[in-house]
Design an enzyme around this catalytic site. Structure first.
Site, PDB file in Angstrom:
ATOM      1  N   PHE A 396    -117.126  97.394  54.312  1.00  0.00           N
ATOM      2  CA  PHE A 396    -118.306  97.966  53.666  1.00  0.00           C
ATOM      3  C   PHE A 396    -119.125  98.744  54.699  1.00  0.00           C
ATOM      4  O   PHE A 396    -119.510  98.201  55.744  1.00  0.00           O
ATOM      5  CB  PHE A 396    -119.165  96.865  53.057  1.00  0.00           C
ATOM      6  N   GLU A 397    -119.402  99.992  54.388  1.00  0.00           N
ATOM      7  CA  GLU A 397    -120.191 100.837  55.271  1.00  0.00           C
ATOM      8  C   GLU A 397    -121.336 101.455  54.471  1.00  0.00           C
ATOM      9  O   GLU A 397    -121.615 101.035  53.351  1.00  0.00           O
ATOM     10  CB  GLU A 397    -119.294 101.903  55.919  1.00  0.00           C
TER      11      GLU A 397
END
Length: 610
Positions: A396-397
């Site tokens: 997750f970014e």
């Protein structure tokens, strides 16, 4: 201490008789209408500081960022004193909370050595006070007097230096004023239970005890944890062993009896799915770029874990994840689905692990509702089942993980996107069993930056993502196979030495990895420590070539970092807090970029791990 008694010659008998008569007459001379009453004795002054001479180490004191230590030289009296070392971003503040009487006068005194050294008090309810010295080559007395407010019952004493200055020393700290009846020690805690148990760690909790200000947990009779929370994370346990856990409550009056013992048995686990030194890489399976498309069957044998990049959401908040293979128009040499699946099975037959990676730079996922959480579980399960995969990688970014402003305890998160992600992964783990692999690839921003800042308000209120992965990692650490933080595309990050480290050399990777293997206080709060991960859970994230991302380092620098962390040799300016031969290995972005660069990255690692 009692004052020395002095012998005084008694008065002559006649004089003594006259004195007694005068005293008796004075006692009977009461004004009309008034009754003689006993006058209440004034409160007795006492020294209220605990361990003010530091003879018991740092017992009773908390120093920011691990900056303080008890030393045997120099000392003013006794055998110990405090030494605290500031850094460029920390003033080495050491504190103690003390119970006081409302509306009473107190005097704080201590002796210090050093430059720009302060001694003071906060939380008085009136005017806080402090004293300081610009320079003290030898012991110098500092003192301040204050009065507590009408409702003040606790104040905080502190000493600190100044940013970037040398270490300072403190000894013989006293707080003299009206003593406070400490009351009774708390009763023993009840309700001791396990919240989670893994092969190497356990989390225990208990019911709050009225009047307690802290707790101590013992494991097999030895102190293992102290703090003010009603739960404790116990690390360093061995698989398949039974431990006797007990907890005591404390306050100013003393310590309670130990609770009833809780027997905690750690599971044996299912064995290690990976080689001792493993190489993890991302395969561009759903897109092409300048690195070219690599067929699954053509992935070199150097790679032990293959992350399929990427599964992406149908919308940011849907939780519905889809994995679409690279189209032939973009990847002319792409294999068919049947060939792709057959190649996965062939890799697994060789002992390789293949996982679906969710997210990436463009795949922002926000599980901000239970519906999105459930859609995530259902859709990810379909991908795993269709391709026969070994597990899940969370990449997750962007703004996928952001903390709410009041979410300050990483051990008990309340932000929905974080809580729902934790629940979703636990559901998948329960469904697929102990052989299900879980890996995570956060950026340094989401992990190591939590050392300085944690959520909104910790960094000028500008960004709630700093350290936002910490609650996820902590909640899932018993299920976590690998954490490989992206040590690239990062700005300068402060290490445990309180110095900023920048990409481009071995020191950056050493400092960032040392934090994961040592643990660190979150946002400088010494009572809120993110516990160390096991070395076999940690791989270092690096770009495979200069094309793959900012922060690429040569094979020589890679080996320096690995040798320093696993052997204690070849270290640069950063000094680690240990040596970890079981460090798992490396992660790289990406398999494609490594092939594009003549497999220099993977071949260098193969040579090192032989």
């Amino acid at each position: 201490m009692e004052r020395t008694r002095r012998h005084v010659r008694p008065p002559a008998r006649g004089v003594r008789a006259r004195l007694l008569a005068v005293l008796a007459a004075t006692a009977l001379a009461v004004l009309p209408g008034l009754t003689a009453t006993a006058t209440a004795a004034p409160a007795v002054d006492a020294d209220l500081v605990r361990n003010g001479g530091f003879e018991a180490g740092l017992d009773g004191w908390t120093c920011s960022a691990g900056s303080g230590a008890a030393v045997t030289t120099p000392v003013r009296t006794g055998t110990s004193a405090l030494r605290a070392t500031p850094s460029g971003g920390d003033n080495a503040r050491c504190t103690q909370s003390v119970t006081v009487k409302p509306d009473a006068q107190y005097t704080l005194t201590g002796h210090v050595r050093g430059t720009y050294t302060y001694l003071g008090v906060t939380g008085t309810g009136t005017s806080d006070g402090y004293d300081w010295t610009q320079s003290a080559a030898d012991w110098k007395r500092l003192s301040t007097t204050f009065r507590t407010g009408p409702t003040t019952t606790r104040v905080t004493l502190y000493a600190h230096g100044w940013y970037g200055t040398p270490a300072y020393h403190v000894d013989d700290v006293t707080l003299v004023g009206p003593a406070v009846d400490p009351g009774q020690p708390p009763v023993k805690p009840t309700g001791l239970r396990t919240d989670s148990v893994g092969p190497h760690n356990a989390t225990v909790a208990w019911d709050p005890v009225p009047g307690a200000t802290g707790y101590t947990v013992q494991v097999d009779g030895a102190r293992a944890w102290t703090g003010s929370a009603t739960s404790a994370y116990l690390a360093g346990l061995s698989p398949g062993k039974q431990y006797r856990v007990e907890v005591a409550a404390t306050n100013d009056a003393g310590t309670s009896p130990l609770s009833a013992a809780l027997l905690v048995t750690t599971p044996l686990g299912e064995g290690d799915p990976l080689p001792p030194k493993a190489l993890v890489g991302y395969l561009h399976a759903s897109f092409a770029n300048g690195s070219g498309y690599t067929r699954m069957a053509d992935v070199p044998n150097s790679w032990d874990v293959i992350h399929l990049a990427f599964g992406e959401p149908t919308s940011v908040t849907s939780g519905d994840i889809r994995f679409t293979r690279c189209p032939v128009t973009e990847c002319p040499n792409v294999e068919s689905d049947a060939e792709f699946k057959a190649a996965i099975k062939a890799k697994q037959a060789q002992g390789k692990k293949v996982l679906i990676s969710i997210g990436g730079q463009n795949g922002q996922v926000q599980l901000n509702s239970t519906g999105a959480r459930d859609a995530f579980v259902t859709s990810v399960s379909k991908i795993i089942d269709e391709y026969g995969l070994d597990g899940l990688d969370i990449d997750f970014e962007g703004h996928s993980l952001s903390l709410n402003a009041n979410d300050t305890d990483f051990k008990n998160p309340t932000t929905p996107v974080i809580v729902n992600l934790i629940q979703a992964v636990k559901t998948l783990k329960a469904a697929y069993g102990p052989r299900f692999m879980l890996t995570m690839a956060p950026e340094t921003f989401f992990v190591q930056l939590g050392y300085q800042y944690y959520g909104t308000g910790r960094w000028g209120g500008q960004d709630p993502r700093a350290g936002a992965y910490l609650p996820v990692i902590h909640a899932l650490r018993n299920d976590l196979t690998l954490l490989h933080v992206q040590d690239y595309n990062s700005g300068s990050i402060m290490g445990l030495d309180n110095q900023y480290h920048s990409m481009g050399g071995a020191d950056f990777h050493i400092a960032m990895t040392d934090m994961l293997l040592t643990g660190f206080p979150v946002a400088g709060d010494a009572s809120n420590v993110f516990p160390a991960l096991r070395p076999e859970q940690v791989a270092i994230g690096m770009p495979a070539s200069t094309n793959a991302g900012n922060g690429h380092v040569s094979g020589t620098e890679v080996n320096k970092a690995l040798d320093c962390l696993t052997k204690g040799t070849g270290c640069g300016t950063y000094r680690t807090h240990g040596v970890w031969p079981a460090l798992r290995g490396l992660m790289s972005w990406s398999i494609n970029w490594d092939r594009h660069n003549n497999t220099d990255f993977s071949r260098n690692f193969d040579t090192w791990r032989r």
